[in-house]
Design a protein around this motif. Sequence first.
Motif, PDB file in Angstrom:
ATOM      1  N   ILE A 137       0.921  -1.284   0.033  1.00  0.00           N
ATOM      2  CA  ILE A 137      -0.023  -0.079  -0.079  1.00  0.00           C
ATOM      3  C   ILE A 137       0.773   1.300   0.032  1.00  0.00           C
ATOM      4  N   ILE A 138       2.001   0.994   0.896  1.00  0.00           N
ATOM      5  CA  ILE A 138       2.885   2.325   0.942  1.00  0.00           C
ATOM      6  C   ILE A 138       3.602   2.575  -0.560  1.00  0.00           C
ATOM      7  N   ARG A 139       3.760   1.574  -1.334  1.00  0.00           N
ATOM      8  CA  ARG A 139       4.591   1.631  -2.521  1.00  0.00           C
ATOM      9  C   ARG A 139       3.432   2.100  -3.477  1.00  0.00           C
ATOM     10  N   HIS A 140       2.376   1.840  -3.397  1.00  0.00           N
ATOM     11  CA  HIS A 140       1.126   2.400  -4.264  1.00  0.00           C
ATOM     12  C   HIS A 140       1.030   3.821  -4.074  1.00  0.00           C
ATOM     13  N   ASN A 141       0.919   4.245  -2.817  1.00  0.00           N
ATOM     14  CA  ASN A 141       0.862   5.649  -2.553  1.00  0.00           C
ATOM     15  C   ASN A 141       1.951   6.490  -2.840  1.00  0.00           C
ATOM     16  N   LEU A 142       3.249   5.715  -2.779  1.00  0.00           N
ATOM     17  CA  LEU A 142       4.343   6.767  -3.033  1.00  0.00           C
ATOM     18  C   LEU A 142       4.258   6.973  -4.744  1.00  0.00           C
ATOM     19  N   ALA A 143       4.172   5.772  -5.374  1.00  0.00           N
ATOM     20  CA  ALA A 143       4.109   5.568  -6.740  1.00  0.00           C
ATOM     21  C   ALA A 143       3.005   6.792  -7.380  1.00  0.00           C
ATOM     22  N   LEU A 144       1.859   6.736  -6.468  1.00  0.00           N
ATOM     23  CA  LEU A 144       0.688   7.840  -7.174  1.00  0.00           C
ATOM     24  C   LEU A 144       1.247   9.176  -6.913  1.00  0.00           C
ATOM     25  N   GLU A 468      22.867   5.289  -2.099  1.00  0.00           N
ATOM     26  CA  GLU A 468      22.765   5.943  -3.193  1.00  0.00           C
ATOM     27  C   GLU A 468      21.349   5.606  -3.631  1.00  0.00           C
ATOM     28  N   ILE A 469      20.484   6.736  -3.899  1.00  0.00           N
ATOM     29  CA  ILE A 469      19.085   6.710  -4.183  1.00  0.00           C
ATOM     30  C   ILE A 469      18.822   7.127  -5.362  1.00  0.00           C
ATOM     31  N   GLY A 470      19.592   7.958  -5.906  1.00  0.00           N
ATOM     32  CA  GLY A 470      19.492   8.331  -7.333  1.00  0.00           C
ATOM     33  C   GLY A 470      20.942   8.742  -7.910  1.00  0.00           C
ATOM     34  N   SER A 471      20.703   8.922  -9.255  1.00  0.00           N
ATOM     35  CA  SER A 471      22.061   9.010 -10.108  1.00  0.00           C
ATOM     36  C   SER A 471      21.861   9.575 -11.411  1.00  0.00           C
ATOM     37  N   GLY A 472      22.464  10.567 -11.922  1.00  0.00           N
ATOM     38  CA  GLY A 472      22.314  11.173 -13.298  1.00  0.00           C
ATOM     39  C   GLY A 472      23.389  12.080 -13.744  1.00  0.00           C
ATOM     40  N   SER A 473      22.979  12.546 -14.929  1.00  0.00           N
ATOM     41  CA  SER A 473      23.980  13.568 -15.406  1.00  0.00           C
ATOM     42  C   SER A 473      23.409  14.555 -16.365  1.00  0.00           C
ATOM     43  N   ILE A 474      24.247  15.439 -16.877  1.00  0.00           N
ATOM     44  CA  ILE A 474      23.835  16.062 -18.033  1.00  0.00           C
ATOM     45  C   ILE A 474      24.571  15.367 -19.391  1.00  0.00           C
ATOM     46  N   ARG A 475      23.765  15.066 -20.422  1.00  0.00           N
ATOM     47  CA  ARG A 475      24.160  14.302 -21.310  1.00  0.00           C
ATOM     48  C   ARG A 475      24.861  15.128 -22.470  1.00  0.00           C
ATOM     49  N   ILE A 476      25.639  14.252 -23.207  1.00  0.00           N
ATOM     50  CA  ILE A 476      26.391  14.802 -24.217  1.00  0.00           C
ATOM     51  C   ILE A 476      25.314  15.236 -25.436  1.00  0.00           C
ATOM     52  N   HIS A 477      25.234  16.733 -25.881  1.00  0.00           N
ATOM     53  CA  HIS A 477      24.489  16.841 -26.812  1.00  0.00           C
ATOM     54  C   HIS A 477      25.182  17.173 -28.231  1.00  0.00           C
ATOM     55  N   ILE A 525      11.720   3.375  -1.221  1.00  0.00           N
ATOM     56  CA  ILE A 525      10.640   3.147  -0.087  1.00  0.00           C
ATOM     57  C   ILE A 525      11.664   2.458   1.190  1.00  0.00           C
ATOM     58  N   ASN A 526      12.362   1.452   0.586  1.00  0.00           N
ATOM     59  CA  ASN A 526      13.219   0.998   1.951  1.00  0.00           C
ATOM     60  C   ASN A 526      13.773   1.772   2.671  1.00  0.00           C
ATOM     61  N   LEU A 527      14.323   2.987   2.327  1.00  0.00           N
ATOM     62  CA  LEU A 527      15.016   3.868   3.102  1.00  0.00           C
ATOM     63  C   LEU A 527      13.587   4.708   3.926  1.00  0.00           C
ATOM     64  N   LEU A 528      12.778   5.079   3.419  1.00  0.00           N
ATOM     65  CA  LEU A 528      11.603   6.074   3.896  1.00  0.00           C
ATOM     66  C   LEU A 528      11.048   5.170   5.300  1.00  0.00           C
ATOM     67  N   GLU A 529      10.819   3.796   4.857  1.00  0.00           N
ATOM     68  CA  GLU A 529      10.501   2.845   6.021  1.00  0.00           C
ATOM     69  C   GLU A 529      11.517   2.563   7.011  1.00  0.00           C
ATOM     70  N   GLU A 530      12.633   2.841   6.668  1.00  0.00           N
ATOM     71  CA  GLU A 530      13.621   2.395   7.546  1.00  0.00           C
ATOM     72  C   GLU A 530      13.811   0.709   7.749  1.00  0.00           C
ATOM     73  N   ASP A 531      13.755   0.043   6.549  1.00  0.00           N
ATOM     74  CA  ASP A 531      13.962  -1.309   6.598  1.00  0.00           C
ATOM     75  C   ASP A 531      15.366  -1.472   6.268  1.00  0.00           C
ATOM     76  N   ASP A 532      15.617  -3.000   6.094  1.00  0.00           N
ATOM     77  CA  ASP A 532      17.016  -3.392   5.579  1.00  0.00           C
ATOM     78  C   ASP A 532      16.872  -4.150   4.550  1.00  0.00           C
ATOM     79  N   ASP A 533      15.528  -4.484   4.019  1.00  0.00           N
ATOM     80  CA  ASP A 533      15.653  -5.266   2.900  1.00  0.00           C
ATOM     81  C   ASP A 533      14.495  -4.946   1.807  1.00  0.00           C
ATOM     82  N   ILE A 534      15.054  -4.527   0.716  1.00  0.00           N
ATOM     83  CA  ILE A 534      14.124  -3.995  -0.152  1.00  0.00           C
ATOM     84  C   ILE A 534      12.825  -5.306  -0.892  1.00  0.00           C
TER      85      ILE A 534
END
Length: 568
Positions: A137-144, A468-477, A525-534
């Motif tokens: 349910i938490i996953r659904h609410n977060l995705a929404l 590490e929650i997110g990763s990205g970059s500016i792309r070569i154009h 989600i795992n971080l938000l809920e302070e769990d140790d296993d996704i």
Amino acid sequence: MYRTHNCGELCEKDIGKEVILSGWIQKKRNFGSLCFIDIRDYFGITQLIFSRKLVDKKFFLGKEFLIKIKGKVVERSSKNNKIPTGKIEILVSQIEILNSSLPPPFSIENKTDGNEKIRMTYRYLDIRRNPIKNNLIIRHNLALEIRNFLSKNGFLEIETPILINYTPEGARSFVVPSRTHVGKFYTLAQSPQLFKQLLMIGGVDKYFQIVKCFRDEDARSDRQIEFTQIDCEMSFVGVTDVLTFFEYFIKHLFKKMKNIQLEPFPCISYSDAMKMYGTDSPDIRFGMSFMELNNLIKRKNISFLKEQELVIGIKVTKCHNDHDQINFFLKKIENKNIFWIQYLPDKTFLSSNSDFMNEEIMRIFINHFQVTPGDFLFISYGKKRKARETLGKIRLEIANLFNLKKTKIFKPLWITDLPLFEWNEKYKRYKSVHHPFTSPKEEDIHLLEKHPESIRSKSYDLIINGIEIGSGSIRIHNQNIQNLIFKHLGFSVKEIESKFGFFIKAFEYGTPPHGGIAFGLDRLINLLEEDDDIKNFIAFPKNNYGKDIMIKAPSFLKKEKLKELHFR
């Protein structure tokens, strides 16, 4: 009609109503001529009461039997304030078994007796338990919430292909043989990387997708071979634009989901993160950044350390007096290039390096770190990379030992300017740290020919509490720069054309500056809920070996199927 109400909604205002409920038997208790049953569905639990005469002797009711009942809502004599329906019960007049059940292999309770293996084998039963159901349910609410937020901010959700051609992106790809194109293969997309860049070339201003990705690598408690990514891309942006917006995005999610107001995200370079913490994903909740000591060593002429490439240290304050725990931890440190000093409450010193340390040298370190009685110092020395890695591991073990990783505290930070390349010793050539489409910093491009390892990229990672929650970059154009990067990664002109020809061709039609980021939904989600296993937040996860032990995947194929796919 299977139900007039669900098992979680009836209360005192419903007393006197005739109702129909359907659900699974959670518990059954016999008290002489009366029987009590707790009936459970998705919404909650309701207690039933009925005379034993209502149920024929041959009419067996076991745990997890699915039943339908009809009865009258009455006031409960012994109330249960822990559940919403705890003030009422149903005086049952009719019972019907909708489906029987074998005895469940583990208890369907919040605290179950089932281990991970048995619960994953019967995952559909595990989902009946509140902890797993509520996680979904938490996953659904977060995705929404993600969809609503990004949509309101001008992002367009677009699906991209899963079956694609093989392109080297860093991790290993899963391959899928084609039946109709003999000898040819699809691969499952590791990410929508090229397609989201093509969307920017196609004039889409902002894109997002909550997307399944596939990587053929070792699974862990924080990683699955198939995982869900919040994938985003924006046109006409630089690094600051991306970091500013997605800091706003993450702050919104924490506030909405957990009512937590995050502080502004600090931003440090990859180089500084390695110098200060020995890792590119530091947990900054407990401080303890490294202090470089080479100048002190030379100034004080500490001979046994003078020739070392790097000497660094950390101070650990308020170590309490649990000497057994401290000593157990210290005995685990077998690295010859690290030593500790303890400043005792009586203002004397202890050190693990009695061969080279004397009171004068220990006092030099004690004064430099401004140590108070009860504090520890840990000193690491040797080659730069190894010294930092070692002290980084010690730092994390210390945080675990002294419970310094405070719960309910979240400390995000951006790591920027990661290296563009790293050396691959196996293949004796450079590979991309992120992926081949990451833009180098303009001021570093001149290093491409002689010092490619020194080139910084326009990349960024979001780290929260060391994860590490997110990763990205500016792309070569720019087509020329993209071709240049491909060549430095060891691709021949023929390989560039065969693997990326369509992509390079698109650069000829006015490619806008663009950049993006991807967040791991499972990790978030795992971080938000302070769990140790996704796995606790995925409906049907793989185990840590990449297997689905419920459906027994992966499995062998019959010869007929292999022949159909042109395998002998």
